[in-house]
Scaffold this active site. Structure first.
Site, PDB file in Angstrom:
ATOM      1  N   LYS A  13     -12.190  -6.456   5.731  1.00 39.90           N
ATOM      2  CA  LYS A  13     -11.255  -7.134   5.505  1.00 39.90           C
ATOM      3  C   LYS A  13      -9.497  -7.245   5.980  1.00 39.90           C
ATOM      4  O   LYS A  13      -9.343  -8.250   6.812  1.00 39.90           O
ATOM      5  CB  LYS A  13      -9.910  -7.055   3.735  1.00 39.90           C
ATOM      6  N   ARG A  88      -3.487  -3.557  -5.440  1.00 41.07           N
ATOM      7  CA  ARG A  88      -4.409  -2.794  -5.059  1.00 41.07           C
ATOM      8  C   ARG A  88      -4.719  -2.170  -6.387  1.00 41.07           C
ATOM      9  O   ARG A  88      -5.980  -1.030  -6.531  1.00 41.07           O
ATOM     10  CB  ARG A  88      -4.525  -1.064  -4.532  1.00 41.07           C
ATOM     11  N   ARG A 155      -9.206   7.334  12.000  1.00 40.12           N
ATOM     12  CA  ARG A 155      -8.300   7.543  11.401  1.00 40.12           C
ATOM     13  C   ARG A 155      -8.876   8.832  10.200  1.00 40.12           C
ATOM     14  O   ARG A 155      -9.767   8.907   9.878  1.00 40.12           O
ATOM     15  CB  ARG A 155      -8.696   6.630  10.479  1.00 40.12           C
ATOM     16  N   ARG A 166     -11.565   7.982  -1.715  1.00 40.38           N
ATOM     17  CA  ARG A 166     -11.335   6.551  -1.000  1.00 40.38           C
ATOM     18  C   ARG A 166     -12.185   5.252  -2.018  1.00 40.38           C
ATOM     19  O   ARG A 166     -12.015   4.277  -2.781  1.00 40.38           O
ATOM     20  CB  ARG A 166     -11.110   5.769  -0.136  1.00 40.38           C
TER      21      ARG A 166
HETATM   22  P1  ADP Z   1      -9.502   0.619   3.235  1.00 47.69           P
HETATM   23  O1  ADP Z   1      -8.645  -0.565   2.616  1.00 47.69           O
HETATM   24  O2  ADP Z   1      -9.524   0.474   4.644  1.00 47.69           O
HETATM   25  O3  ADP Z   1      -8.696   2.051   2.056  1.00 47.69           O
HETATM   26  P2  ADP Z   1      -6.049   0.679   4.352  1.00 47.69           P
HETATM   27  O4  ADP Z   1      -6.298   0.401   5.294  1.00 47.69           O
HETATM   28  O5  ADP Z   1      -6.175  -0.991   3.522  1.00 47.69           O
HETATM   29  O6  ADP Z   1      -7.422   0.683   4.124  1.00 47.69           O
HETATM   30  O7  ADP Z   1      -5.442   1.868   3.317  1.00 47.69           O
HETATM   31  C1  ADP Z   1      -5.148   2.812   3.693  1.00 47.69           C
HETATM   32  C2  ADP Z   1      -4.618   3.882   3.074  1.00 47.69           C
HETATM   33  O8  ADP Z   1      -3.186   3.533   2.918  1.00 47.69           O
HETATM   34  C3  ADP Z   1      -5.114   4.053   1.406  1.00 47.69           C
HETATM   35  O9  ADP Z   1      -6.789   4.878   0.915  1.00 47.69           O
HETATM   36  C4  ADP Z   1      -4.090   3.975   0.946  1.00 47.69           C
HETATM   37  O10 ADP Z   1      -3.343   5.786   0.607  1.00 47.69           O
HETATM   38  C5  ADP Z   1      -3.020   3.029   1.173  1.00 47.69           C
HETATM   39  N1  ADP Z   1      -2.062   2.186   0.102  1.00 47.69           N
HETATM   40  C6  ADP Z   1      -3.001   0.616   1.406  1.00 47.69           C
HETATM   41  N2  ADP Z   1      -2.302  -0.008   0.512  1.00 47.69           N
HETATM   42  C7  ADP Z   1      -2.055   0.814  -0.709  1.00 47.69           C
HETATM   43  C8  ADP Z   1      -1.473  -0.163  -1.907  1.00 47.69           C
HETATM   44  N3  ADP Z   1      -0.817  -1.814  -1.995  1.00 47.69           N
HETATM   45  N4  ADP Z   1      -1.229   0.489  -2.453  1.00 47.69           N
HETATM   46  C9  ADP Z   1      -1.273   1.870  -1.967  1.00 47.69           C
HETATM   47  N5  ADP Z   1      -1.297   2.645  -1.402  1.00 47.69           N
HETATM   48  C10 ADP Z   1      -1.944   2.007  -0.118  1.00 47.69           C
END
Ligand code: ADP
Length: 208
Positions: A13, A88, A155, A166
């Site tokens: 994404k 999410r 990361r 996750r």
């Molecule tokens: P990915 O989609 O690959 O897991 P992201 O960089 O989008 O990676 O997100 C990393 C982490 O940041 C998530 O596992 C979560 O802990 C947090 N996070 C990101 N966006 C949200 C959201 N909308 N609500 C809650 N936590 C979030």
């Protein structure tokens, strides 16, 4: 165009949002990037967020919503945006609908089995944020960024144990949004199991 990119961790994404946002001349808004930046800067929100992120859990809704609200108020987001990583869960989708109208949701459809290696083998440049994969897209010199020679890092949430958490979070909380947006007739599904170029073509097809 107000667009949401929805899909499992590692589906690409972020990469695709970056490309599409540049083409459509709208900002790419990633809540994950915003949270990582808050953690790196040591802000109060970042301090709250880190333990959830490193456990593969969602950061509490109010923390993320506040950041998002502020970001959407900035002038560059007025003519549209691509949201990557928000909503999410269903509560977040409801909060988002009360902030702004969404025109389209692009769902990155891919088998989770294909994704674990992508995440576990991913390394990023802490300076320019370039993304590599030790197996499928390694840097030219061992663990050094091709652009600036900086040592690549993993990361903290790309460690195998956290990746599994996750996926679990995704299946329990985020996947129900597919149905939610289908019912609202906003969902466009694309196949996310090809090369980045092939996926980019699919994204272009549903957005342009
Ligand atoms: P990915 O989609 O690959 O897991 P992201 O960089 O989008 O990676 O997100 C990393 C982490 O940041 C998530 O596992 C979560 O802990 C947090 N996070 C990101 N966006 C949200 C959201 N909308 N609500 C809650 N936590 C979030």
């Amino acid at each position: 165009m107000r667009i949401v990119f929805l899909g499992p961790p590692g589906a690409g994404k972020g990469t695709q949002a970056e490309l599409a946002a540049a083409r459509l001349k709208i900002p790419h808004i990633s809540t994950g990037d915003m949270l990582r930046s808050a953690v790196a800067r040591g802000t109060p929100a970042g301090k709250d967020a880190a333990e959830f992120m490193n456990a593969g859990k969602l950061v509490p809704d109010p923390v993320v919503l506040k950041m998002l609200e502020e970001r959407l108020r900035e002038p560059d987001a007025r003519s549209g945006f691509i949201l990557d990583g928000y909503p999410r869960n269903v509560e977040q989708a409801i909060s988002l609908a009360s902030l702004t109208q969404i025109d389209r949701v692009v769902f990155f459809s891919i088998d989770l089995g294909a994704l674990e290696d992508r995440l576990v083998e991913r390394r990023v440049c802490p300076q320019c944020q370039a993304v590599y994969n030790l197996k499928s897209n390694p840097p030219r010199v061992d663990l050094r960024c091709d652009r600036d020679g900086i040592t690549l890092v993993q990361r903290p949430d790309d460690r195998r144990e956290v990746v599994e958490a996750r996926f679990k979070t995704y299946l329990e909380q985020t996947e129900p949004l597919v149905r939610h947006y289908q019912e609202l007739k906003l969902l466009q599904t694309i196949r996310a199991d090809g090369t980045p170029e092939a996926i980019a073509k699919e994204v272009t097809k549903v957005l342009d």
